[in-house]
Write an enzyme that holds these catalytic residues in place. Structure first.
Site, PDB file in Angstrom:
ATOM      1  N   SER A 122      -1.668  -0.980  -4.149  1.00 15.82           N
ATOM      2  CA  SER A 122      -2.779  -0.232  -3.557  1.00 15.82           C
ATOM      3  C   SER A 122      -2.363   1.207  -3.265  1.00 15.82           C
ATOM      4  CB  SER A 122      -3.205  -0.920  -2.254  1.00 15.82           C
ATOM      5  OG  SER A 122      -4.066  -0.108  -1.480  1.00 15.82           O
ATOM      6  N   HIS A 168       0.840  -1.196   0.000  1.00 12.14           N
ATOM      7  CA  HIS A 168       0.000   0.000   0.000  1.00 12.14           C
ATOM      8  C   HIS A 168       0.875   1.247   0.000  1.00 12.14           C
ATOM      9  CE1 HIS A 168      -3.382   2.629   0.636  1.00 12.14           C
ATOM     10  NE2 HIS A 168      -2.760   3.187   1.662  1.00 12.14           N
ATOM     11  N   SER A 169       0.572   2.190  -0.890  1.00 15.77           N
ATOM     12  CA  SER A 169       1.264   3.475  -0.998  1.00 15.77           C
ATOM     13  C   SER A 169       2.759   3.232  -1.247  1.00 15.77           C
ATOM     14  CB  SER A 169       1.008   4.310   0.260  1.00 15.77           C
ATOM     15  OG  SER A 169       1.347   5.657   0.058  1.00 15.77           O
ATOM     16  N   MET A 170       3.651   3.672  -0.376  1.00 12.22           N
ATOM     17  CA  MET A 170       5.069   3.387  -0.573  1.00 12.22           C
ATOM     18  C   MET A 170       5.308   1.897  -0.743  1.00 12.22           C
ATOM     19  SD  MET A 170       8.385   4.086   1.915  1.00 12.22           S
ATOM     20  CE  MET A 170       8.281   2.558   2.845  1.00 12.22           C
TER      21      MET A 170
END
Length: 257
Positions: free
Chosen positions: A122, A94-96
């Protein structure tokens, strides 16, 4: 430290899984910890072996020096993971964590062909899209304002100034890692990619999320959820169902190929 002990530092299992279950490796967002994936592990067990990554510099690893480079993180994770074609692997970030997951996926495909079933990215624009950002160079108060704006941090942490200051070194390192990362032209996965994204994410447009399709030679899918950057916090069951569906689809694709 032995390799086994080092793995225990990096990889956390909160639930037991059936023998031979697909392994889902979960990579958190900037400032995040392995525990954010506890609800996902509970939803998917025992059919899926959910393994959650704990980066150095947070929670029980807070005394360790954070890693501020995506490639270094991916190299270290690949070495510890020691993937094999006999153990099916899906990477979820997720993200990073989505970008770290992409770089890790590239390494897994090189070191253990056939081990990777797919990548689930994500809440992150595709790495082919570069945007100049400099949160990691800002003062502490400005970094805190940034994480408040994204509404993904536990309110009890945000309300505790002493605790907040303790997590800032890891948070700054994470922002430095993701903001200094540069995609290497031509890098693509053979495995399929599934994308999950909030439809009101202030950091990722739907077109930027859809651009992940450029990074796979395999199948691509994308699903949107109501919400912002941390849409998954309020929709844990729905997200777990979507992740489970992607894993099943990846397995079906691997049988056909």
């Amino acid at each position: 430290m032995t390799v086994a002990a080092d793995r225990d530092h990096w990889f956390r299992r909160y639930e037991t899984a059936l023998p031979g279950a697909v392994q889902l490796l979960c990579l958190p967002h900037a400032g995040g910890a392995a525990s954010q994936f506890l609800p996902l592990a509970r939803e998917l067990a025992p059919a899926v072996d959910v393994v959650c990554v704990q980066y150095p510099g947070r929670q029980d690893r807070r005394k360790e020096t954070p890693i501020d480079d995506v490639h270094t993180l991916a190299d270290r994770l690949c070495d510890l993971l020691a993937p094999t074609p006999e153990r099916q692997l899906v990477i979820f970030g997720h993200s990073m964590g989505a970008v770290v997951g992409f770089e890790l996926a590239l390494r897994v495909e090189r070191s253990a062909p056939g081990a990777l079933l797919g990548l689930i990215a994500s809440g992150r624009r595709a790495p082919v899209i570069h945007r100049e950002e400099n949160v990691h160079r800002r003062g502490d108060d400005e970094i805190i304002a940034e994480i408040r704006a994204l509404s993904g941090t536990d309110p009890s942490v945000l309300a505790d100034d002493e605790l907040l200051r303790m997590v800032l070194p890891a948070l700054r390192a994470d922002y430095r890692a993701i903001e200094t990362y540069r995609y290497r032209e031509g890098d693509r996965l053979g495995a399929p990619i599934g994308v999950l994204v909030g439809d009101r994410d202030p950091r990722v447009s739907l077109d930027e999320a859809r651009a992940w399709e450029q990074l796979t030679q395999g199948a691509f899918s994308m699903r949107t959820f109501p919400g912002g950057h941390f849409y998954l916090n309020a929709q844990q069951a729905a997200v777990a169902s979507a992740v489970g569906d992607r894993i099943t689809a990846f397995q079906d694709l691997s049988r056909v190929s």
